[in-house]
Design an enzyme around this catalytic site. Sequence first.
Site, PDB file in Angstrom:
ATOM      1  N   GLU A   1      49.505  37.049  45.458  1.00 48.03           N
ATOM      2  CA  GLU A   1      49.237  37.329  44.035  1.00 48.03           C
ATOM      3  C   GLU A   1      50.535  37.678  43.333  1.00 48.03           C
ATOM      4  O   GLU A   1      51.361  38.427  43.847  1.00 48.03           O
ATOM      5  CB  GLU A   1      48.235  38.488  43.902  1.00 48.03           C
ATOM      6  CG  GLU A   1      47.932  38.840  42.441  1.00 48.03           C
ATOM      7  CD  GLU A   1      46.801  39.852  42.291  1.00 48.03           C
ATOM      8  OE1 GLU A   1      45.732  39.649  42.906  1.00 48.03           O
ATOM      9  OE2 GLU A   1      46.996  40.841  41.567  1.00 48.03           O
TER      10      GLU A   1
ATOM     11  N   ASP B   1      39.813  39.657  51.346  1.00 50.19           N
ATOM     12  CA  ASP B   1      40.195  39.823  49.944  1.00 50.19           C
ATOM     13  C   ASP B   1      41.149  41.028  49.811  1.00 50.19           C
ATOM     14  O   ASP B   1      40.939  42.070  50.431  1.00 50.19           O
ATOM     15  CB  ASP B   1      38.900  40.070  49.144  1.00 50.19           C
ATOM     16  CG  ASP B   1      39.081  39.914  47.647  1.00 50.19           C
ATOM     17  OD1 ASP B   1      40.066  39.279  47.227  1.00 50.19           O
ATOM     18  OD2 ASP B   1      38.206  40.410  46.890  1.00 50.19           O
TER      19      ASP B   1
ATOM     20  N   HIS C   1      39.104  43.057  37.289  1.00 54.18           N
ATOM     21  CA  HIS C   1      37.912  43.266  38.124  1.00 54.18           C
ATOM     22  C   HIS C   1      36.839  44.066  37.388  1.00 54.18           C
ATOM     23  O   HIS C   1      37.160  44.845  36.488  1.00 54.18           O
ATOM     24  CB  HIS C   1      38.289  44.047  39.392  1.00 54.18           C
ATOM     25  CG  HIS C   1      39.120  43.253  40.356  1.00 54.18           C
ATOM     26  ND1 HIS C   1      40.212  43.771  40.998  1.00 54.18           N
ATOM     27  CD2 HIS C   1      39.012  41.976  40.777  1.00 54.18           C
ATOM     28  CE1 HIS C   1      40.734  42.849  41.793  1.00 54.18           C
ATOM     29  NE2 HIS C   1      40.036  41.742  41.666  1.00 54.18           N
ATOM     30  N   GLY C   2      35.609  43.888  37.801  1.00 55.21           N
ATOM     31  CA  GLY C   2      34.525  44.728  37.295  1.00 55.21           C
ATOM     32  C   GLY C   2      33.830  44.157  36.075  1.00 55.21           C
ATOM     33  O   GLY C   2      34.096  43.026  35.651  1.00 55.21           O
TER      34      GLY C   2
ATOM     35  N   SER D   1      34.119  36.985  37.120  1.00 55.54           N
ATOM     36  CA  SER D   1      32.686  37.039  36.809  1.00 55.54           C
ATOM     37  C   SER D   1      32.498  36.774  35.325  1.00 55.54           C
ATOM     38  O   SER D   1      33.343  37.143  34.504  1.00 55.54           O
ATOM     39  CB  SER D   1      32.116  38.417  37.169  1.00 55.54           C
ATOM     40  OG  SER D   1      31.821  38.461  38.553  1.00 55.54           O
TER      41      SER D   1
END
Length: 354
Positions: free
Chosen positions: A142, A83, A198-199, A235
């Site tokens: 990306e 990743d 992220h997060g 997420s």
Amino acid sequence: MALVSMRQLLDHAAEHGYGIPAFNVNNLEQVQAVMAAADEVGAPVILQASAGARKYAGESFIKHLIQAAVEAYPHIPLVMHQDHGTSPKVCEGAINLGFGSVMMDGSLMDDGKTPASFEYNVDVTRRVVEMSHKVGVTVEGELGCLGNLETGDAGEEDGIGAVGKLDHSQMLTDPEEAATFVKATQLDALAIAIGTSHGAYKFSRKPTGDILAISRVKEIHKRIPNTHLVMHGSSSVPQELLAIINQYGGKMKETFGVPVEEIQEAIKHGVRKINIDTDIRLAMTGAVRKFLFENPDKFDAREWLKPAREAAKLVCKQRYMEFGCEGQAGKIQARSLVDIAAAYARGELAQVVQ
Ligand SMILES: O=C(CO)COP(=O)(O)O
Ligand SMILES: O=C[C@H](O)COP(=O)(O)O
Ligand SMILES: [Zn+2]
Ligand SMILES: [Zn+2]
């Protein structure tokens, strides 16, 4: 079944209209949780290791934990993916270590923080594609920087991501640029920026189209129909997991993740790999907090790691089901990386740009 090519898994997912969650792993219990979940539902597996994971566990441990998963679950097709590689050198190291798939994140410079130019991104990604495809290794790139469209804040929370403020154009992948990028690099999978980050702290409210641009997925997919799209920062940050953490002494602020139904919509339009790390972190933290709160006399690490592993497994299993992976593992006839390398060389896996 040995480690398989990610391109093969994603091609299968595209052909059958499903998406595969790619779970970040750092230790034994996380690897076991993902594998047990996949085994229960018959899902193909992508285990991914960040630079942070390799630093935390050590490269040999990461490599052999994943090898152990292959050995323990020989019937499950499994991809070992690196990743957020920050340079061709990092990707080369991962390939030498046995990774069958690498991400060259050239949207940022090699510090993992400074947004890079389009030309730089094309150059590093194309170099990684050249070296990887020769040995049958899949490449994810990306384009665009992850960041919060509500605030303009860049995505730095987990050590990877731009720092400071970004403008909207940097945080939304441009379909035209995506087409040029794919044509020039011939990569296999493209991570796109559509407002995720992220997060745990992604959105201050349940996201709507203005801050989570699923419409972009459709526009990009139209231009590059056989390039597999990847959603990072995906997420869902379940409210019930935040509640467990806070009920047992945690202090997490109100926050919202990427709703599963939005991911399901994106899967209809070319998203095949969905990166998930935070949900596993939340599940494990909640379970450990609860167990230790309810059992203040316990001190055997196995006793609190067990519920943590179980909670992680539940999240993974749920995502496998929600993204349509159930029963797909058994349908995949794994090809060797040598075979895949030959297919690249014959031009059979070239990208189509409309
Ligand atoms: O994108 C990720 C890893 O590359 C993980 O995203 P989350 O922080 O949303 O789990
Ligand atoms: O890329 C982001 C993942 O969540 C990995 O996070 P990490 O760098 O803390 O391991
Ligand atoms: Zn990035
Ligand atoms: Zn990511």
